[in-house]
Structures are given as structure tokens and as C-alpha cells.
Design a protein around this motif. Structure first.
Motif, PDB file in Angstrom:
ATOM      1  N   CYS A 127       0.804  -1.233   0.000  1.00 53.81           N
ATOM      2  CA  CYS A 127       0.000   0.000   0.000  1.00 53.81           C
ATOM      3  C   CYS A 127       0.828   1.271   0.000  1.00 53.81           C
ATOM      4  O   CYS A 127       0.267   2.367  -0.058  1.00 53.81           O
ATOM      5  N   ASN A 128       2.147   1.175   0.122  1.00 57.09           N
ATOM      6  CA  ASN A 128       3.052   2.323   0.085  1.00 57.09           C
ATOM      7  C   ASN A 128       3.184   3.027   1.431  1.00 57.09           C
ATOM      8  O   ASN A 128       3.886   4.024   1.546  1.00 57.09           O
ATOM      9  N   GLY A 129       2.524   2.523   2.475  1.00 57.05           N
ATOM     10  CA  GLY A 129       2.622   3.162   3.777  1.00 57.05           C
ATOM     11  C   GLY A 129       3.963   2.885   4.441  1.00 57.05           C
ATOM     12  O   GLY A 129       4.629   1.895   4.130  1.00 57.05           O
ATOM     13  N   PRO A 130       4.381   3.739   5.392  1.00 56.22           N
ATOM     14  CA  PRO A 130       5.628   3.504   6.124  1.00 56.22           C
ATOM     15  C   PRO A 130       5.483   2.342   7.092  1.00 56.22           C
ATOM     16  O   PRO A 130       4.425   2.156   7.713  1.00 56.22           O
ATOM     17  N   LEU A 131       6.547   1.542   7.231  1.00 55.73           N
ATOM     18  CA  LEU A 131       6.544   0.401   8.149  1.00 55.73           C
ATOM     19  C   LEU A 131       7.067   0.810   9.517  1.00 55.73           C
ATOM     20  O   LEU A 131       7.811   1.778   9.646  1.00 55.73           O
ATOM     21  N   ARG A 132       6.692   0.037  10.537  1.00 55.88           N
ATOM     22  CA  ARG A 132       7.216   0.221  11.881  1.00 55.88           C
ATOM     23  C   ARG A 132       7.581  -1.146  12.439  1.00 55.88           C
ATOM     24  O   ARG A 132       6.963  -2.161  12.079  1.00 55.88           O
ATOM     25  N   PRO A 133       8.583  -1.221  13.301  1.00 54.21           N
ATOM     26  CA  PRO A 133       8.922  -2.505  13.932  1.00 54.21           C
ATOM     27  C   PRO A 133       7.730  -3.025  14.738  1.00 54.21           C
ATOM     28  O   PRO A 133       6.963  -2.256  15.314  1.00 54.21           O
TER      29      PRO A 133
END
Length: 248
Positions: free
Chosen positions: A182-188
Motif C-alpha cells: 500500500c506504500n505506507g511507512p513500516l514500523r517494527p
């Protein structure tokens, strides 16, 4: 006004837009004496998104210049790396470039992509509204006046397309930081927080995860990681030593 002749000298990088039988260095062109140089260039099949400096008898002119009879017009390609006004650099890809979009996202590049096809008008409007560079192989789409910025993707193979875009724009790379779906930023994400959404085999085999807050997709170094890592390593080796994209 009577038709009149000019000579168009296309840079080698632009000649592939011409029909096979007309890919010569000096191209005689008949104009109507009122059309702009930009219109003349587009009538040859070259999108203005690919055009850099225009020279008429050696002097630089704008695309709105109306060439006079007998003029020799030199059409140069955009400079590379190409700097786009504003930052950060963001892309919008048409419906035919889904694999390229996912690979750009893999490298942390903001690459918007929507299916089903929203249509040319909607893509051009989104490019303008979000100040995104529209990537496409559709010359007609790249001729829409409401575009903010665009670029023609010359190649057909995703590997070649990726190198082409990276070489042309040199975007800042931040691999493994963006959702390829979806192009969203990832987070741990810790294993406890996502464990209920994982298959038993994944829970027992892997310990490091990332999550996309936008769509909920979970990432880990699974079976496809080696192939994806090879794409990332090659991109970083060839294009990862550039400074962050900055305003032109």
C-alpha cells in the motif's frame, strides 16, 4: 499562413520515439507557421516530459516558441539526474507499472499506485494535487496539460525499468521501510503483538517483524527474502551513494 520547413535535430536519447524509418539525426519537418515548438515536438511522438533544452539556430528558446521558416531546432533530453522542483521526490505510476511500483517501495521510495485503472484524467489530477512525478509508458497520458511532472518509462522489463528510474531521478533509498502493498511507512513490531495474525509455522520460525499501520500487513524475512535482498543490494551498490533528493 503557408506551410514552411524547419529542421529538427533530435538528441540520440530521444530518437526511439520516432517511427523506425525516421530515426535520423536531422529531420526535415513541415510546420504551419503558427504552431509552437512544443506542439511540433509532440507531433513527432516525443513527450515534452522527456525534453530538456530547446535551441533554435543556436539560441535557447521556450516550448512556446514558434519556429520560423528555415530554422534548425535542436531538441535535447532532460538532464540526468533529473531534479524535480520541491521535495521529497514522490512518484505516481499508471496501472501497467505495478511491479515497478512494488520494487520502488521495496527501496523505500514513495510510489503511489492504484488498481483498477482510475483513468488518465484522474491520474493527471492526482499528479498535480499531490505533486507527484507520473511514470508511464503511455505517451498520450504524458501529454495531458494538467500533469505536474511526468516521465516516460522506456523499458518493458521490471529490472530495466527500475534501473531506468533510479538512474534518471536518483531518489533517496531507504530499503525495507515502506509497505510494498500500500506504500505506507513500516514500523517494527514485536512478536507478541502480531502473533495472533501469523501462521503457526511463521510464529515458530521467525522473531523479527515489521508492520504497516495503514493496511495491517506484516513483514518478516521469509522465503522470498533472498530474491528481494538481491534487488536491494544491487540498487544500493549502483545508486545508494547519492545525497537525499532536494529541491531543484
Amino acid at each position: 499562413m503557408a506551410d514552411q520547413g524547419i529542421t529538427v535535430v533530435l538528441a540520440p536519447r530521444l530518437r526511439h520515439f520516432l517511427p523506425a524509418g525516421r530515426r535520423v539525426e536531422r529531420l526535415p519537418v513541415t510546420t504551419d507557421g503558427t504552431s509552437s515548438l512544443g506542439h511540433v515536438v509532440e507531433s513527432l511522438g516525443v513527450p515534452l516530459t522527456e525534453v530538456g533544452r530547446l535551441l533554435a539556430d543556436g539560441r535557447e528558446v521556450p516550448a512556446a516558441h514558434v519556429p520560423a521558416a528555415g530554422e534548425t531546432v535542436e531538441v535535447r533530453p532532460v538532464d540526468r539526474p533529473q531534479r524535480v522542483p520541491g521535495a521529497p521526490l514522490r512518484f505516481l505510476l499508471d496501472v501497467h507499472l505495478g511491479t515497478l511500483a512494488r520494487r520502488l517501495r521495496l527501496l523505500g521510495v514513495d510510489a503511489a499506485y492504484t488498481t483498477p485503472d482510475p483513468g488518465d484524467a484522474a491520474l493527471a489530477a492526482r499528479s498535480a494535487a499531490e505533486r507527484r512525478v507520473l511514470l508511464s509508458r503511455d505517451r498520450g497520458l504524458l501529454r495531458r496539460r494538467e500533469l505536474w511532472a511526468g516521465a516516460h518509462v522506456d523499458h518493458t522489463r521490471p529490472d530495466d525499468q527500475l534501473r531506468e528510474v533510479l538512474e534518471r531521478f536518483r531518489p533517496r533509498l531507504a530499503p525495507w521501510t515502506r509497505c510494498t502493498a500500500c506504500n505506507g511507512p513500516l514500523r517494527p513490531a514485536d512478536k507478541e503483538s502480531v502473533g495472533a495474525r501469523l501462521e503457526q509455522g511463521t510464529r515458530s520460525t521467525y522473531d523479527v517483524f515489521a508492520e504497516c499501520p495503514a493496511c495491517g500487513r506484516i513483514y518478516w524475512r521469509g522465503a522470498h527474502h533472498t530474491r528481494l535482498a538481491a534487488i536491494v543490494d544491487e540498487a544500493l551498490h549502483d545508486f545508494g551513494d547519492t545525497a537525499p533528493d532536494t529541491p531543484a
